[in-house]
Scaffold this active site. Sequence first.
Site, PDB file in Angstrom:
ATOM      1  N   ASP A 201       0.881  -1.158   0.000  1.00 19.16           N
ATOM      2  CA  ASP A 201       0.000   0.000   0.000  1.00 19.16           C
ATOM      3  C   ASP A 201       0.933   1.226   0.000  1.00 19.16           C
ATOM      4  OD1 ASP A 201      -2.304   1.647   0.482  1.00 19.16           O
ATOM      5  OD2 ASP A 201      -1.708   1.734   2.593  1.00 19.16           O
ATOM      6  N   LEU A 202       0.414   2.372  -0.360  1.00 19.84           N
ATOM      7  CA  LEU A 202       1.261   3.585  -0.417  1.00 19.84           C
ATOM      8  C   LEU A 202       1.039   4.495   0.798  1.00 19.84           C
ATOM      9  CD1 LEU A 202       3.117   5.560  -2.155  1.00 19.84           C
ATOM     10  CD2 LEU A 202       0.972   6.539  -2.960  1.00 19.84           C
ATOM     11  N   ASP A 203      -0.188   5.061   0.866  1.00 18.60           N
ATOM     12  CA  ASP A 203      -0.489   6.056   1.903  1.00 18.60           C
ATOM     13  C   ASP A 203      -0.482   5.406   3.281  1.00 18.60           C
ATOM     14  OD1 ASP A 203      -1.005   8.281   0.118  1.00 18.60           O
ATOM     15  OD2 ASP A 203      -2.842   7.269  -0.455  1.00 18.60           O
TER      16      ASP A 203
ATOM     17  N   THR B 148       0.873  10.332   3.840  1.00 22.32           N
ATOM     18  CA  THR B 148      -0.007  11.300   3.187  1.00 22.32           C
ATOM     19  C   THR B 148      -1.399  11.330   3.814  1.00 22.32           C
ATOM     20  OG1 THR B 148      -0.262   9.505   1.653  1.00 22.32           O
ATOM     21  CG2 THR B 148       0.983  11.407   0.867  1.00 22.32           C
TER      22      THR B 148
ATOM     23  N   GLY C 233      -7.543   4.131   2.911  1.00 18.26           N
ATOM     24  CA  GLY C 233      -7.509   3.024   1.949  1.00 18.26           C
ATOM     25  C   GLY C 233      -8.672   3.031   0.977  1.00 18.26           C
TER      26      GLY C 233
ATOM     27  N   ARG D  30     -11.242   7.666  -3.890  1.00 17.44           N
ATOM     28  CA  ARG D  30     -11.698   9.061  -3.824  1.00 17.44           C
ATOM     29  C   ARG D  30     -13.216   9.145  -3.899  1.00 17.44           C
ATOM     30  NH1 ARG D  30      -9.109  12.389  -8.429  1.00 17.44           N
ATOM     31  NH2 ARG D  30      -7.313  11.211  -7.687  1.00 17.44           N
TER      32      ARG D  30
ATOM     33  N   SER E  71      -2.105   0.494  -4.428  1.00 17.88           N
ATOM     34  CA  SER E  71      -2.674   1.654  -3.740  1.00 17.88           C
ATOM     35  C   SER E  71      -3.952   2.104  -4.435  1.00 17.88           C
ATOM     36  CB  SER E  71      -1.668   2.813  -3.764  1.00 17.88           C
ATOM     37  OG  SER E  71      -2.308   4.007  -3.364  1.00 17.88           O
ATOM     38  N   ALA E  72      -4.921   2.532  -3.623  1.00 16.42           N
ATOM     39  CA  ALA E  72      -6.168   3.080  -4.173  1.00 16.42           C
ATOM     40  C   ALA E  72      -5.945   4.457  -4.790  1.00 16.42           C
ATOM     41  CB  ALA E  72      -7.203   3.177  -3.069  1.00 16.42           C
ATOM     42  N   SER E  73      -4.763   5.030  -4.565  1.00 15.56           N
ATOM     43  CA  SER E  73      -4.537   6.417  -4.997  1.00 15.56           C
ATOM     44  C   SER E  73      -4.138   6.538  -6.464  1.00 15.56           C
ATOM     45  CB  SER E  73      -3.441   7.052  -4.148  1.00 15.56           C
ATOM     46  OG  SER E  73      -3.172   8.349  -4.642  1.00 15.56           O
TER      47      SER E  73
ATOM     48  N   ASN F  81      -2.871   9.118  -7.460  1.00 16.50           N
ATOM     49  CA  ASN F  81      -1.647   9.928  -7.401  1.00 16.50           C
ATOM     50  C   ASN F  81      -0.415   9.078  -7.084  1.00 16.50           C
ATOM     51  OD1 ASN F  81      -2.693  12.766  -7.702  1.00 16.50           O
ATOM     52  ND2 ASN F  81      -3.952  12.102  -5.979  1.00 16.50           N
TER      53      ASN F  81
ATOM     54  N   ASP G 131      -1.865  -0.370   6.072  1.00 17.26           N
ATOM     55  CA  ASP G 131      -2.080   0.325   7.348  1.00 17.26           C
ATOM     56  C   ASP G 131      -3.565   0.531   7.641  1.00 17.26           C
ATOM     57  OD1 ASP G 131      -2.436   2.278   5.289  1.00 17.26           O
ATOM     58  OD2 ASP G 131      -2.367   3.811   6.847  1.00 17.26           O
TER      59      ASP G 131
HETATM   60  C1  BG6 Z   1      -5.688   5.750  -0.493  1.00 16.37           C
HETATM   61  C2  BG6 Z   1      -5.856   6.665   0.703  1.00 16.37           C
HETATM   62  O1  BG6 Z   1      -4.381   5.273  -0.541  1.00 16.37           O
HETATM   63  O2  BG6 Z   1      -5.965   6.454  -1.700  1.00 16.37           O
HETATM   64  C3  BG6 Z   1      -7.243   7.286   0.694  1.00 16.37           C
HETATM   65  O3  BG6 Z   1      -5.664   5.920   1.892  1.00 16.37           O
HETATM   66  C4  BG6 Z   1      -7.483   7.990  -0.626  1.00 16.37           C
HETATM   67  O4  BG6 Z   1      -7.347   8.205   1.763  1.00 16.37           O
HETATM   68  C5  BG6 Z   1      -7.269   7.000  -1.780  1.00 16.37           C
HETATM   69  O5  BG6 Z   1      -8.804   8.504  -0.693  1.00 16.37           O
HETATM   70  C6  BG6 Z   1      -7.463   7.636  -3.150  1.00 16.37           C
HETATM   71  O6  BG6 Z   1      -6.455   8.572  -3.362  1.00 16.37           O
HETATM   72  P1  BG6 Z   1      -6.436   9.625  -4.555  1.00 16.37           P
HETATM   73  O7  BG6 Z   1      -5.033  10.191  -4.498  1.00 16.37           O
HETATM   74  O8  BG6 Z   1      -6.686   8.859  -5.829  1.00 16.37           O
HETATM   75  O9  BG6 Z   1      -7.499  10.625  -4.294  1.00 16.37           O
HETATM   76 MG    MG Z   2      -2.876   3.149   3.459  1.00 12.75          MG
END
Ligand code: BG6
Ligand code: MG
Length: 223
Positions: free
Chosen positions: A7-9, A15, A44, A47, A114-116, A118, A170
């Site tokens: 996982d990233l965040d 972050t 996790g 968005r 990662s769900a992000s 970014n 996490d």
């Molecule tokens: C997860 C975070 O890694 O990514 C979440 O824990 C976040 O809080 C999700 O909403 C999506 O991230 P992003 O950067 O695509 O808005």
């Molecule tokens: Mg996380």
Amino acid sequence: MKAVLFDLDGIITDTAGYHFLAWKTLAEKLGIEIDKEFNEQLKGVSRTDSLELILKKGQLKNEFTLAEKEALAASKNEEYKQMIEQMSSADILPGIESLLVDLKNDHRLLGLASASQNGPVILKKLGLYDLFDTIVNPAELSAGKPDPEIFQKAAEQLGCSVSECVGIEDAAAGVESINRANIVSIAVGDKEVLSAADKVVIATNELTADLIKRIWTECHEIN
Ligand code: BG6
Ligand code: MG
């Protein structure tokens, strides 16, 4: 053990505080109060799913069109992107860089689950992008964490079976995702919140290549 799926965040970099602040700003504009305890539910979570949870909390779930919700999520992301602009290798959580290097030197594959959206940008800012063998694109998933798809996809992209991987998380939603993918799970954080994991450590500097290999071996000896 062939691969470790990260996982990233909250694992590679912290972050979570930026995500929280950006959501809090947006929620306040909508007249919704969110606190750190509520924020645990957002960790996790994608968005769009995070926005839905916030709107539900403010009883505004049915008050916006899809286009309006997309605009709200985009405005949160713009604020978040400004917050992460200055990130550098100084923002890597303790022990993570040496862990990634040790695992690579030990010929293990590294995946980002990662769900992000970014994720790739952040890995580049941290100077860790080249260490990863694959990154799952969360925009291509049909379901986010706690669904197992993201960790299954990471294993698949690396050409591994789930039994050859360990996942590191996490968030409670992330641990559930790893477990439902039948992958050995290691969590970092609160032992009570993350009790579903195969192993919980308190901080990232406790994660070593030897520990991860040992947990994977122990879990496979039991099963
Ligand atoms: C997860 C975070 O890694 O990514 C979440 O824990 C976040 O809080 C999700 O909403 C999506 O991230 P992003 O950067 O695509 O808005
Ligand atoms: Mg996380």
